[in-house]
Design a protein around this motif. Structure first.
Motif, PDB file in Angstrom:
ATOM      1  N   ALA A 125      79.664 -30.633  -3.254  1.00 44.25           N
ATOM      2  CA  ALA A 125      79.057 -29.397  -2.630  1.00 44.25           C
ATOM      3  C   ALA A 125      77.741 -29.770  -2.278  1.00 44.25           C
ATOM      4  CB  ALA A 125      79.610 -28.358  -2.963  1.00 44.25           C
ATOM      5  N   VAL A 142      75.980 -32.392  -2.867  1.00 39.56           N
ATOM      6  CA  VAL A 142      75.583 -33.430  -1.970  1.00 39.56           C
ATOM      7  C   VAL A 142      75.638 -33.190  -0.587  1.00 39.56           C
ATOM      8  CG1 VAL A 142      76.155 -35.791  -1.190  1.00 39.56           C
ATOM      9  CG2 VAL A 142      76.095 -35.373  -3.774  1.00 39.56           C
ATOM     10  N   GLN A 143      76.590 -32.427  -0.179  1.00 42.19           N
ATOM     11  CA  GLN A 143      76.742 -32.049   1.376  1.00 42.19           C
ATOM     12  C   GLN A 143      75.593 -31.146   1.923  1.00 42.19           C
ATOM     13  OE1 GLN A 143      80.837 -30.150   0.638  1.00 42.19           O
ATOM     14  NE2 GLN A 143      81.339 -31.148   2.713  1.00 42.19           N
ATOM     15  N   GLU A 201      72.471 -33.403   2.040  1.00 42.23           N
ATOM     16  CA  GLU A 201      72.474 -34.266   3.233  1.00 42.23           C
ATOM     17  C   GLU A 201      72.170 -33.633   4.416  1.00 42.23           C
ATOM     18  OE1 GLU A 201      75.966 -36.759   2.932  1.00 42.23           O
ATOM     19  OE2 GLU A 201      74.798 -38.226   1.712  1.00 42.23           O
ATOM     20  N   ARG A 202      72.345 -32.043   4.453  1.00 39.19           N
ATOM     21  CA  ARG A 202      72.006 -31.442   5.405  1.00 39.19           C
ATOM     22  C   ARG A 202      70.511 -30.994   5.798  1.00 39.19           C
ATOM     23  NH1 ARG A 202      75.978 -27.613   4.203  1.00 39.19           N
ATOM     24  NH2 ARG A 202      74.631 -26.086   5.744  1.00 39.19           N
ATOM     25  N   SER A 203      69.842 -31.190   4.634  1.00 44.24           N
ATOM     26  CA  SER A 203      68.563 -30.479   4.351  1.00 44.24           C
ATOM     27  C   SER A 203      67.497 -31.456   5.240  1.00 44.24           C
ATOM     28  CB  SER A 203      68.094 -30.504   2.680  1.00 44.24           C
ATOM     29  OG  SER A 203      67.902 -31.785   2.419  1.00 44.24           O
ATOM     30  N   TRP A 248      69.026 -24.521 -10.251  1.00 44.07           N
ATOM     31  CA  TRP A 248      69.010 -25.767  -9.441  1.00 44.07           C
ATOM     32  C   TRP A 248      69.722 -26.928  -9.862  1.00 44.07           C
ATOM     33  CZ3 TRP A 248      65.867 -25.506  -5.183  1.00 44.07           C
ATOM     34  CH2 TRP A 248      64.781 -24.475  -5.295  1.00 44.07           C
ATOM     35  N   ASP A 250      74.624 -22.252  -0.435  1.00 45.39           N
ATOM     36  CA  ASP A 250      74.537 -23.373   0.503  1.00 45.39           C
ATOM     37  C   ASP A 250      73.354 -23.238   1.369  1.00 45.39           C
ATOM     38  OD1 ASP A 250      76.376 -24.181   3.553  1.00 45.39           O
ATOM     39  OD2 ASP A 250      75.279 -25.570   2.317  1.00 45.39           O
TER      40      ASP A 250
END
Lengths: 136, 202, 272
Positions: free
Chosen positions: C195, C197-198, C201-203, C226, C251
């Motif tokens: 979660a 990593v997801q 990778e959307r950042s 963090w 998220d």
């Protein structure tokens, strides 16, 4: 063919170790996890009957063994050109599934790359990435 | 190869959390814009051909930080692992967890003498399209291309992604009879895997 | 008693073969079943469907031989033996294939198929002991008993056929899961690394440095709210480390931070 957006995943083939020991060399008889190859959902009419990408709204041109596609990872811009060696993914089982990266999203399983091809543009542990697929 | 020291982790933490309002020294990194990569299609390896910077096979021997791996084509490859190599074995881990008999995929840089300097190692990783046959305590019986595979759920590690949403540990929406995709770590010599991630449509 | 039972068998055999043959000849999904079966390996993709149809024709012919006078169970014995042979071949030569026998649903060759074929063979051999027609067991007030036997045999055939699992076996298994919650222990308070990593990778931070990454996740650790995730990177051909700080419990890709450090001297090359 205009570039198509969708999800990419990866698979194993070629009688390799573990659960891949019995997978064989794919529908085209040439598939190996270490080669720059991919599986396409419309590689033949028999293949299409199993994957049915149309059920998810994907209209994909029929392309036979050896045809080249270029897959671009929408997360980082890296691209890899591979040739068709198998049938897949089973698009119909994951209709509507979405994966996003940096605000860019794509839906539906479009293409499966071999482990070597996938790892050239993404990490194997991610399993699923949004991509754009074009003729290679 | 035994992991980062506490001091170095503190250094990394401080650097990452401090942040900055602007990109410092970005021009020295060259182009960071992924869009620029779209303009130049890469074709470093002939489509359909074996990838020289990739190795798949079973670990035959381990000597120091070097692996001797036998590929499915019968060819032996030497892989050099360094501090910079990421190692996945169900989770990110360290080199001491790699064992003889493990299967692996490795990506790196092929040197002139044929040695592969590994950047990433994925040990026993599988990504299987399966049919859920039955679910029992911390375990799923899966059908993969006609073969039966037992998938072990590892509390604290196994996660599920429903329809592409953020991964969660709750697996209660998984259903017997459905197709799912499973990333996991094969248990060598068996038809069993430890499940890292399940992708399911609901 | 034995001959009474034997007289009933042609009815079950005939009904089963009529249903199976009918599917192969007239079923809408028959081409899919043929394509997924071991016939593709046996005779090639081009001849798989014609061969499939031919088998269907043979099944209807045997059904007729078994039901119509003079009822003759010998062809059914031959067909059962051929079926067992085909299953054995498929198990070895094309283990990923589906039976395709009465449905296009995926049905990898297994013990149940062999059991079904064995049952068909047993019924056919038992039928040899019959002395009357398949209608005779219903006479003399025995109709209810005959129907009960037929129902039991049909239930056995259906329980051995995977295509009917969705009507009884799968609902049973799902009920068991609903009642026993076998995967409840998997639900923990810990946020899965995947979660994190997801989110990473959307950042925007990942999008900025993504091209410089060279490895998968090297390590991760938690620090308060963090989660820190480290990758190997490359900076002007020099080894570096990319360390992302991702909010652990929300998220929020926009809050993800990253620092790129030179491995040689730990100097910070980039911080976002």
């Amino acid at each position: 063919m205009a570039a198509v957006r969708g999800e990419m995943s990866w698979f194993c083939c070629g009688n390799a170790w573990g659960p891949c020991g019995s997978t064989g060399h794919g529908a085209c008889g040439t598939c190996n996890s270490g080669s720059r190859q991919h599986a396409w959902p419309n590689a033949s009419s028999a293949c299409f009957s199993i994957t049915r990408p149309d059920l998810c709204g994907l209209g994909l041109t029929r392309r036979g063994c050896g045809f080249r596609h270029r897959t671009t990872n929408l997360c980082n811009g890296l691209a890899v050109t591979t040739s068709i060696a198998d049938c897949g993914p089973r698009t119909r089982s994951f209709c509507g599934e979405r994966v996003c990266c940096g605000g860019t999203c794509a839906s539906n399983r479009l293409i499966d790359l071999t482990a070597s091809a996938y790892s050239a543009i993404a990490s194997l542990s991610t399993g699923l990435r949004p991509v754009s697929v074009d003729i290679g | 190869m035994s992991g980062t020291s506490i001091d170095r982790r503190q250094l990394f933490t401080a650097a990452a959390l401090t942040g900055a309002a602007s990109v410092v020294g970005a021009t020295a990194l060259g182009s960071l814009d992924p869009d620029e990569a779209f303009a130049a299609p890469k074709w470093d390896v002939q489509p359909g051909a074996p990838d020289p910077n990739f190795v798949e096979g079973l670990v035959n021997t381990i000597t120091g930080t070097r692996l001797f791996v036998k590929g499915s084509d019968g060819v032996f490859n030497r892989i050099q692992v360094t501090e910079a190599t990421s190692i996945w074995k169900l989770t990110p881990t360290t080199f001491d967890k790699v064992e003889v008999g493990d299967g692996l995929y490795a990506r790196g840089v092929r040197l002139d003498d044929g040695l592969l300097a590994a950047e990433s190692l994925w040990v026993n990783i599988v990504n299987l399209e399966v049919h859920v046959v039955s679910i029992s305590r911390n375990q799923m019986a899966l059908d993969h291309a006609g073969s039966r595979i037992i998938g072990h759920v590892i509390p604290g590690t196994t996660a599920t992604v429903y329809n592409g949403t953020p991964a969660i540990s709750d697996m209660s929406l998984l259903q017997v009879g459905k197709h799912v995709k499973v990333i996991g770590a094969w248990r060598p010599g068996t038809n069993e895997i430890d499940i890292a991630t399940v992708y399911a449509a609901v | 008693m034995m001959s009474w039972l034997a007289d009933l068998q042609p009815l079950v055999i005939g009904a089963w073969l009529t249903w199976s043959g009918g599917f192969k000849l007239f079923g809408r999904t028959a081409p899919l079943a043929a394509a997924s079966s071991a016939l593709r390996t046996m005779v090639g993709q081009r001849w798989a469907l014609p061969a499939f149809r031919a088998v269907g024709f043979a099944e209807l012919a045997v059904a007729a031989a078994v039901l119509l006078p003079p009822a003759w169970p010998i062809p059914a014995i031959g067909l059962s033996l051929a079926f067992i042979g085909y299953l054995s071949y498929a198990r070895v030569a094309a283990p990923e294939s589906s039976c395709g026998c009465t449905s296009a649903r995926p049905s990898p060759i297994g013990l149940r198929h062999f059991a079904n074929a064995g049952f068909l063979l047993s019924m056919s051999v038992l039928a040899l002991l019959g002395i009357g027609s398949w209608a005779s067991p219903f006479g003399g007030g025995q109709a209810a008993r005959a129907v009960a036997v037929l129902a039991a045999e049909a239930a056995l055939i259906m329980s051995l056929s995977a295509q009917f699992d969705r009507y009884w076996l799968i609902p049973l298994r799902r009920l068991k899961v609903r009642l026993t919650h076998p995967l409840a222990a998997a639900t923990t308070d810990a946020v899965p690394l995947h979660a994190t990593v997801q989110t990473l990778e959307r950042s925007p931070a990942f999008r900025t440095v993504g091209q410089s990454l060279r490895s998968d996740v090297v390590e991760s650790w938690d620090e308060g709210e963090w989660r820190l995730v480290r990758y190997t990177a490359r900076y002007q051909d020099r080894p570096a480390s990319a360390v992302f700080a991702v909010p652990r419990h929300e998220d929020a890709p926009d809050r993800v931070k990253v620092a790129l450090l030179d491995d040689a001297d730990d100097s910070v090359l980039l911080a976002l």
